[in-house]
Design a protein around this motif. Structure first.
Motif, PDB file in Angstrom:
ATOM      1  N   GLY A  26      43.092  31.253  41.125  1.00 32.41           N
ATOM      2  CA  GLY A  26      42.916  31.525  39.699  1.00 32.41           C
ATOM      3  C   GLY A  26      41.779  32.507  39.456  1.00 32.41           C
ATOM      4  N   GLY A  27      41.942  33.370  38.453  1.00 29.94           N
ATOM      5  CA  GLY A  27      40.858  34.251  38.052  1.00 29.94           C
ATOM      6  C   GLY A  27      40.672  35.514  38.873  1.00 29.94           C
ATOM      7  N   THR A  59      52.629  28.793  24.552  1.00 29.22           N
ATOM      8  CA  THR A  59      52.615  29.734  23.440  1.00 29.22           C
ATOM      9  C   THR A  59      51.985  31.077  23.811  1.00 29.22           C
ATOM     10  OG1 THR A  59      50.630  28.615  22.725  1.00 29.22           O
ATOM     11  CG2 THR A  59      52.664  28.094  21.533  1.00 29.22           C
ATOM     12  N   SER A  60      51.018  31.056  24.735  1.00 25.65           N
ATOM     13  CA  SER A  60      50.369  32.309  25.077  1.00 25.65           C
ATOM     14  C   SER A  60      51.074  32.942  26.270  1.00 25.65           C
ATOM     15  CB  SER A  60      48.899  32.067  25.414  1.00 25.65           C
ATOM     16  OG  SER A  60      48.814  31.323  26.609  1.00 25.65           O
ATOM     17  N   SER A  61      50.986  34.236  26.390  1.00 21.18           N
ATOM     18  CA  SER A  61      51.636  34.931  27.486  1.00 21.18           C
ATOM     19  C   SER A  61      50.685  35.965  28.080  1.00 21.18           C
ATOM     20  CB  SER A  61      52.920  35.601  26.998  1.00 21.18           C
ATOM     21  OG  SER A  61      53.412  36.465  27.995  1.00 21.18           O
ATOM     22  N   PRO A  62      49.941  35.573  29.121  1.00 21.84           N
ATOM     23  CA  PRO A  62      48.995  36.503  29.747  1.00 21.84           C
ATOM     24  C   PRO A  62      49.697  37.761  30.252  1.00 21.84           C
ATOM     25  CG  PRO A  62      48.717  34.276  30.624  1.00 21.84           C
ATOM     26  CD  PRO A  62      49.935  34.253  29.760  1.00 21.84           C
ATOM     27  N   ARG A 238      39.047  44.436  41.919  1.00 18.36           N
ATOM     28  CA  ARG A 238      37.686  44.626  41.400  1.00 18.36           C
ATOM     29  C   ARG A 238      36.668  44.974  42.485  1.00 18.36           C
ATOM     30  NH1 ARG A 238      38.012  39.128  38.346  1.00 18.36           N
ATOM     31  NH2 ARG A 238      40.059  39.468  37.480  1.00 18.36           N
ATOM     32  N   ARG A 303      41.770  48.653  34.822  1.00 13.46           N
ATOM     33  CA  ARG A 303      40.751  48.234  33.868  1.00 13.46           C
ATOM     34  C   ARG A 303      39.409  48.197  34.582  1.00 13.46           C
ATOM     35  NH1 ARG A 303      41.176  41.766  33.102  1.00 13.46           N
ATOM     36  NH2 ARG A 303      41.611  41.281  35.231  1.00 13.46           N
ATOM     37  N   PRO A 305      36.013  47.011  36.395  1.00 11.75           N
ATOM     38  CA  PRO A 305      35.889  45.954  37.380  1.00 11.75           C
ATOM     39  C   PRO A 305      35.617  44.577  36.805  1.00 11.75           C
ATOM     40  CG  PRO A 305      34.594  47.862  38.026  1.00 11.75           C
ATOM     41  CD  PRO A 305      35.151  48.153  36.684  1.00 11.75           C
ATOM     42  N   ASP A 306      34.888  44.485  35.730  1.00 14.17           N
ATOM     43  CA  ASP A 306      34.570  43.153  35.243  1.00 14.17           C
ATOM     44  C   ASP A 306      35.330  42.768  33.997  1.00 14.17           C
ATOM     45  OD1 ASP A 306      32.499  41.745  36.862  1.00 14.17           O
ATOM     46  OD2 ASP A 306      31.724  43.785  36.743  1.00 14.17           O
ATOM     47  N   GLY A 307      36.286  43.575  33.653  1.00 13.71           N
ATOM     48  CA  GLY A 307      37.077  43.233  32.489  1.00 13.71           C
ATOM     49  C   GLY A 307      36.264  43.465  31.227  1.00 13.71           C
ATOM     50  N   ASP A 308      36.930  43.664  30.160  1.00 14.22           N
ATOM     51  CA  ASP A 308      36.235  43.844  28.905  1.00 14.22           C
ATOM     52  C   ASP A 308      36.795  42.829  27.927  1.00 14.22           C
ATOM     53  OD1 ASP A 308      35.327  44.565  26.438  1.00 14.22           O
ATOM     54  OD2 ASP A 308      35.500  46.719  26.816  1.00 14.22           O
ATOM     55  N   PRO A 309      35.965  41.888  27.513  1.00 17.23           N
ATOM     56  CA  PRO A 309      36.476  40.828  26.658  1.00 17.23           C
ATOM     57  C   PRO A 309      37.038  41.360  25.350  1.00 17.23           C
ATOM     58  CG  PRO A 309      34.067  40.768  26.786  1.00 17.23           C
ATOM     59  CD  PRO A 309      34.537  41.766  27.784  1.00 17.23           C
ATOM     60  N   ARG A 310      36.631  42.569  24.983  1.00 19.22           N
ATOM     61  CA  ARG A 310      37.201  43.080  23.728  1.00 19.22           C
ATOM     62  C   ARG A 310      38.338  44.040  23.987  1.00 19.22           C
ATOM     63  NH1 ARG A 310      31.804  44.880  21.323  1.00 19.22           N
ATOM     64  NH2 ARG A 310      31.244  44.586  23.473  1.00 19.22           N
TER      65      ARG A 310
ATOM     66  N   GLY B  41      41.338  28.641  35.968  1.00 22.74           N
ATOM     67  CA  GLY B  41      40.996  28.671  37.385  1.00 22.74           C
ATOM     68  C   GLY B  41      40.012  29.796  37.674  1.00 22.74           C
ATOM     69  N   PRO B 272      33.505  35.912  31.349  1.00 25.03           N
ATOM     70  CA  PRO B 272      33.764  36.877  30.274  1.00 25.03           C
ATOM     71  C   PRO B 272      35.149  37.523  30.363  1.00 25.03           C
ATOM     72  CG  PRO B 272      31.709  37.384  31.448  1.00 25.03           C
ATOM     73  CD  PRO B 272      32.460  36.394  32.265  1.00 25.03           C
ATOM     74  N   GLU B 273      35.915  37.185  31.401  1.00 23.58           N
ATOM     75  CA  GLU B 273      37.266  37.735  31.549  1.00 23.58           C
ATOM     76  C   GLU B 273      38.132  37.410  30.330  1.00 23.58           C
ATOM     77  OE1 GLU B 273      39.356  39.158  34.137  1.00 23.58           O
ATOM     78  OE2 GLU B 273      37.352  39.965  34.451  1.00 23.58           O
ATOM     79  N   PRO B 274      38.853  38.403  29.807  1.00 25.52           N
ATOM     80  CA  PRO B 274      39.684  38.136  28.624  1.00 25.52           C
ATOM     81  C   PRO B 274      40.666  36.977  28.830  1.00 25.52           C
ATOM     82  CG  PRO B 274      39.657  40.483  29.125  1.00 25.52           C
ATOM     83  CD  PRO B 274      38.915  39.805  30.228  1.00 25.52           C
ATOM     84  N   ARG B 344      27.567  43.413  25.848  1.00 29.62           N
ATOM     85  CA  ARG B 344      28.911  42.903  25.609  1.00 29.62           C
ATOM     86  C   ARG B 344      28.933  41.378  25.756  1.00 29.62           C
ATOM     87  NH1 ARG B 344      32.774  43.417  30.619  1.00 29.62           N
ATOM     88  NH2 ARG B 344      31.381  41.707  31.153  1.00 29.62           N
TER      89      ARG B 344
END
Lengths: 311, 396
Positions: A26-27, A59-62, A238, A303, A305-310, B41, B272-274, B344
Motif C-alpha cells: 500500500g502507498g 464510492t471513491s475511485s482512485p 518516486r 507527478r 516525487p512526493d505527490g501534491d495534495p492539491r 496502507g 500527504p499523498e492525495p 504545502r
C-alpha cells in the motif's frame, strides 16, 4: 507524458501481454503506475482496459482520479480517455458468470444468484471473492469484436494490496485443498492458464527506493514465481533525481557538518538512501535472468516525487 | 487539549518536547483504554501505533500494542517474535537502553488469526468433544486461514478477549490495511451473519415446504459445482458450528460497545499523498457515521516541520567556484523545494484542523524508524515531553 524513454523496456515487455497485474504494498503508487502504463500503451495505439477491485458499494475511485481526476468506474467497461476504458471488478459479477458456465443452465444460475444464502456463501467463504474477480477478468479477456479481434489488447489490473496477486495465484491450490473434486476445479485450472502463461500475462511490482519496501518487493517477487505467476518487471517509484556529482556531495557534506542542520539535507539523505535499493532491484533482475524491468528515475510516474495534495 | 485549531501555525513547527507542550495525543494515551489507528496502507500506521504504545508505557501504563504484519525490522526492534501465540513483553533492559525507565510495561503481539480463531472456538464451544470435532474438521483448518475478512475478524476478536481480561490499561490497535474503512468493526458482524442460523439452516436437512425448496436449490447448485462430497462436508462443518453463533454475535456487540464508548478513541494516520488523504477523509466520514469517538489526525511523512533548519542561502560559503560552491547552489535548490513542500504540508495540516479537529505532523526522523530509540523519539514528538515516573533512581 514524461519519461517513456526510461520506462520503455518494461513497456515493451507488457505491450504484448493480455493481462498485467500491477501489485505492491500500500502507498507505493500502484494506481498511478497503472494509469501511467495505460496512457503509454494507449499512446502506442493499444486499446487498454484498466480494472480496479472494489467492494460492492465503493464510492471513491482512485483509478479514475489518477486517469481523469474525477468520476467512478462502472461494472461495465466505459471509455474514459482515447483508447482507455475502466471497469470496477466485483466478485458478484464473476460469480454469476461462473455459475452460468458451470451449471450450464441459465435459469438455475439466475435462481442461484438470487439466493441470499448462495450469494453470502460465495462472498464470505474461502477464496471465492478472488475467484469471482478472476472469473470476471477472464470474461473480459475473452470479449471479441465482430471481426474476431479482442476488444481489449491489454487488461491492466490495479490490485489493491500485496496479498491480492498472491491470492489470485493461490486460487487453484486453495480451492483444491477445500474442494477436492467437482467441476469447479477444472474451471479454475483453465482460468489460471492465461495468468500463468508468460506470453500472455505478467505481474508488475511497484515499490519505493527505500530499504524495507524493496526487500518486501523482492519477497513478493519470489512468492509470485513460486506460484507460477510470471514477473514482467519492477517499477521503482518516486526515485529522487540526484543533481550532485560525487565531489560536490562530499564537499557539501563536509561543509554542512560545520554549520549545523540545513534545509535541503533531508532531500540529500533521501537521494543517498535511494541508491542501495536501486542496486538491489537491478541485482535481483540480473540474478533472475529475467527480462529487464523499468528500473529508473521516477519510472514513468507523471507527478512530482512526493505527490501534491492539491493535485 | 492544546493546539487550538485557530492557530495552526503554532504547534506545527514546534517539536512539543522542546516547547514543553503536550499534544492532543497526551490525554488520549494517558486515559483511554483503547486507541485504534486507522489509515490507508503504507502511511506508517504500525510505527505510529508502536510509538503511541511506547508513550503510554512511558506514562506508567501497562500497554499492549496489537499489530498486523509489522515490518520485520520493527518487530526485531521491539523484540517481538513473528508467530507468538500470545502477547510478548518488550524486554525491560531493551526499554531501559532506549531511555524508558518508568513503571509502565509494554507488550506487543502480532495477531495470529489461527490462534485467535481457535481461542474463540474453545471459549464458545463449551464441551471438549465439540472443540475437538471442530478443530479436527478438514474445512475448519482452511476456514481459519482463508475466510475473507479474517484479519479484520481476528483483530476485533482479539481486542474483545484482551480488553476483557483487564491485564492491560491501554490497548493500541494497529488496524489491518483495509480499503474498506473500519471493516474490522463490522467484520465480526459479517462473519456472524454468514454463520447465521438461518443461513446455515439452509444447508442442513430441513422440514417445511419453503425451506425445503430453498435447500434443494442450494443442494443442487453445490452438488453440481463442488461435487456431492463437499456439500456433505460443509453440512457437517456448519452443523458443528451451530450453537456458537449466539456467542459470536455477543462478542461482536461487546466490541462495538467498547469501541463506541468514551474509553476508546480512533486516530487517523495519513501521509500527504492525495490518495492517502482521500482515504483518511473517507475514514473520517465513516467514523462519524458509525458514531465512534474520533481523536484526531496524525500526518506522517510530511515535510511540515522545519524548525531549527538553516537555509543554505544564508550560510556563507567560502569561494565562488569548485565543488563546494556548485554543490552548495544545488543544495539551495533542494532547500527551496523542501520549503515549498513544508508550506504545502503546513496548509494541509491547517486544513485537517479546519473542521475543529486535532491534527499533528510527525517530524522528519531521517528515514524509517528502525529501533526502539527511534520509536522513543517519535513518541516524544507525537505526545510531548514524557515525564517518566520512576521509583528507582535512573542511572543517569
Amino acid at each position: 507524458m514524461c519519461c517513456d524513454r526510461v520506462v520503455s523496456p518494461l513497456l515493451e515487455r507488457i505491450a504484448g501481454l493480455r493481462a498485467v497485474m500491477v501489485t505492491g504494498k500500500g502507498g507505493v503508487g500502484k494506481t498511478t503506475v497503472t494509469a501511467t502504463l495505460a496512457r503509454l500503451l494507449a499512446a502506442s495505439g493499444k486499446r487498454v482496459l484498466c480494472g480496479e477491485i472494489a467492494a460492492d458499494q465503493e464510492t471513491s475511485s482512485p483509478l479514475m482520479a489518477a486517469l481523469t481526476g474525477e468520476g467512478t468506474s462502472a461494472i461495465e467497461p466505459v471509455e474514459v480517455l482515447p483508447g482507455i476504458a475502466t471497469v470496477v471488478l466485483q466478485p458478484t459479477r464473476g460469480h454469476h458468470a461462473f455459475l452460468r458456465d458451470s451449471l450450464k443452465i441459465h435459469v438455475l444460475a439466475n435462481a442461484a444468484m438470487r439466493s441470499q444464502v448462495i450469494r453470502r456463501f460465495l462472498l464470505a467463504a474461502p477464496t471465492f471473492p478472488e475467484l469471482g474477480i478472476l472469473y470476471r477478468v477472464l470474461e473480459l479477456e475473452r470479449e471479441r469484436l465482430p471481426g474476431g479481434r479482442h476488444v481489449w489488447d491489454t487488461i491492466l489490473l490495479d490490485l489493491p494490496a500485496t496479498g491480492h496477486a498472491l491470492a489470485l495465484a493461490q486460487i487453484p491450490a486453495s480451492i483444491l485443498r477445500i474442494i477436492p473434486g467437482g467441476p469447479i476445479v477444472e474451471a479454475v485450472r483453465e482460468g489460471l492458464r492465461v495468468l500463468r502463461d508468460p506470453a500472455q500475462a505478467g505481474a508488475v511490482i511497484v515499490t519505493l527506493p527505500e530499504t524495507l519496501p524493496v526487500s518486501e518487493a523482492l519477497e513478493l517477487a519470489a512468492g509470485l514465481v513460486k506460484h507460477e505467476i510470471p514477473l514482467a518487471g519492477f517499477v521503482l517509484n518516486r526515485v529522487p533525481v540526484d543533481p550532485f556529482d560525487p565531489g560536490e556531495r562530499e564537499a557539501v557534506r563536509a561543509h554542512a557538518a560545520t554549520v549545523g542542520p540545513l534545509l535541503g539535507m533531508r532531500s540529500l539523505d533521501r537521494i543517498e538512501r535511494a541508491r542501495g535499493p536501486r542496486a538491489a532491484v537491478a541485482r535481483h533482475l540480473r540474478a533472475m535472468d529475467h527480462p529487464r524491468g523499468g528500473v529508473g528515475g521516477r519510472a514513468g510516474v507523471a507527478r512530482p516525487p512526493d505527490g501534491d495534495p492539491r493535485r | 487539549m492544546t493546539g487550538s485549531p485557530s492557530h495552526p501555525e503554532r504547534p506545527v513547527d514546534l517539536p512539543f518536547a522542546r516547547a514543553g507542550l503536550a499534544s492532543f495525543l497526551e490525554p488520549l494515551v494517558r486515559d483511554k483504554r483503547v486507541v485504534v489507528c486507522c489509515g490507508a496502507g503504507g502511511v506508517g500506521k504500525t510505527t505510529t501505533s508502536a510509538a503511541l504504545g511506547l508513550a503510554g508505557a512511558m506514562l506508567g501504563r501497562n500497554v499492549l500494542v496489537l499489530t498486523i504484519d509489522p515490518a520485520r525490522r520493527l518487530a526485531e526492534a521491539m523484540g517481538i517474535p513473528e508467530s507468538a501465540r500470545a502477547p510478548s513483553p518488550i524486554p525491560p533492559d531493551r526499554l531501559a537502553a532506549a531511555g524508558v525507565t518508568g513503571q509502565g510495561t509494554l507488550h506487543a503481539w502480532m495477531l495470529n488469526p489461527t490462534v485467535v480463531f481457535e481461542g474463540m472456538v474453545r471459549r464458545l464451544a463449551h464441551d471438549e468433544d465439540r472443540v475437538r470435532l471442530i478443530l479436527a474438521n478438514r474445512l475448519y483448518q482452511h476456514v481459519s486461514e482463508l475466510v475473507a475478512g479474517m484479519q479484520e475478524y481476528t483483530a476485533a476478536e482479539a481486542l474483545y478477549t484482551l480488553a476483557e481480561d483487564r491485564r492491560y490499561d491501554l490497548i493500541v490497535l494497529d488496524t489491518p490495511p483495509s480499503r474498506n474503512a473500519l471493516e474490522f468493526l463490522e467484520a465480526p458482524r459479517k462473519l456472524a451473519g454468514f454463520l447465521d442460523e438461518r443461513v446455515v439452516g439452509m444447508f442442513l436437512p430441513s422440514r417445511g415446504a419453503l425451506r425445503a425448496a430453498a435447500s434443494s436449490l442450494i443442494s443442487t447448485v453445490f452438488t453440481r459445482i463442488f461435487g456431492a462430497g463437499f456439500h456433505e462436508e460443509l453440512q457437517e462443518f456448519l452443523g458443528a458450528f451451530s450453537g456458537m453463533f449466539g456467542g459470536m454475535r455477543a462478542h461482536a456487540e461487546a466490541v462495538r460497545t467498547l469501541l463506541t464508548s468514551s474509553e476508546a478513541t480512533f486516530l487517523l494516520v495519513t501521509s500527504p499523498e492525495p490518495s492517502a488523504l482521500a482515504e483518511a477523509r473517507f475514514f473520517h466520514a465513516k467514523i462519524d457515521e458509525l458514531g465512534v469517538p474520533f481523536g484526531g489526525y496524525i500526518l506522517n511523512r510530511s515535510w511540515a516541520q522545519t524548525r531549527g533548519l538553516k537555509n543554505p542561502d544564508l550560510v556563507q560559503v567560502v569561494g565562488t567556484s569548485g565543488p563546494v560552491a556548485s554543490g552548495w547552489s544545488k543544495l539551495s535548490a533542494l532547500a527551496d523545494d523542501e520549503r515549498r513542500r513544508a508550506g504545502r504540508d503546513r496548509s494541509l495540516l491547517a486544513d485537517l484542523r479546519g473542521r475543529g479537529t486535532d491534527a499533528i505532523a510527525t517530524p522528519h526522523l531521517g528515514g524509517a524508524v528502525e529501533d526502539l530509540s527511534g520509536l522513543v523519539a517519535l513518541a516524544g514528538a507525537l505526545v510531548g515531553p514524557l515525564e517518566q515516573e520512576s521509583r528507582t533512581n535512573p542511572a543517569t
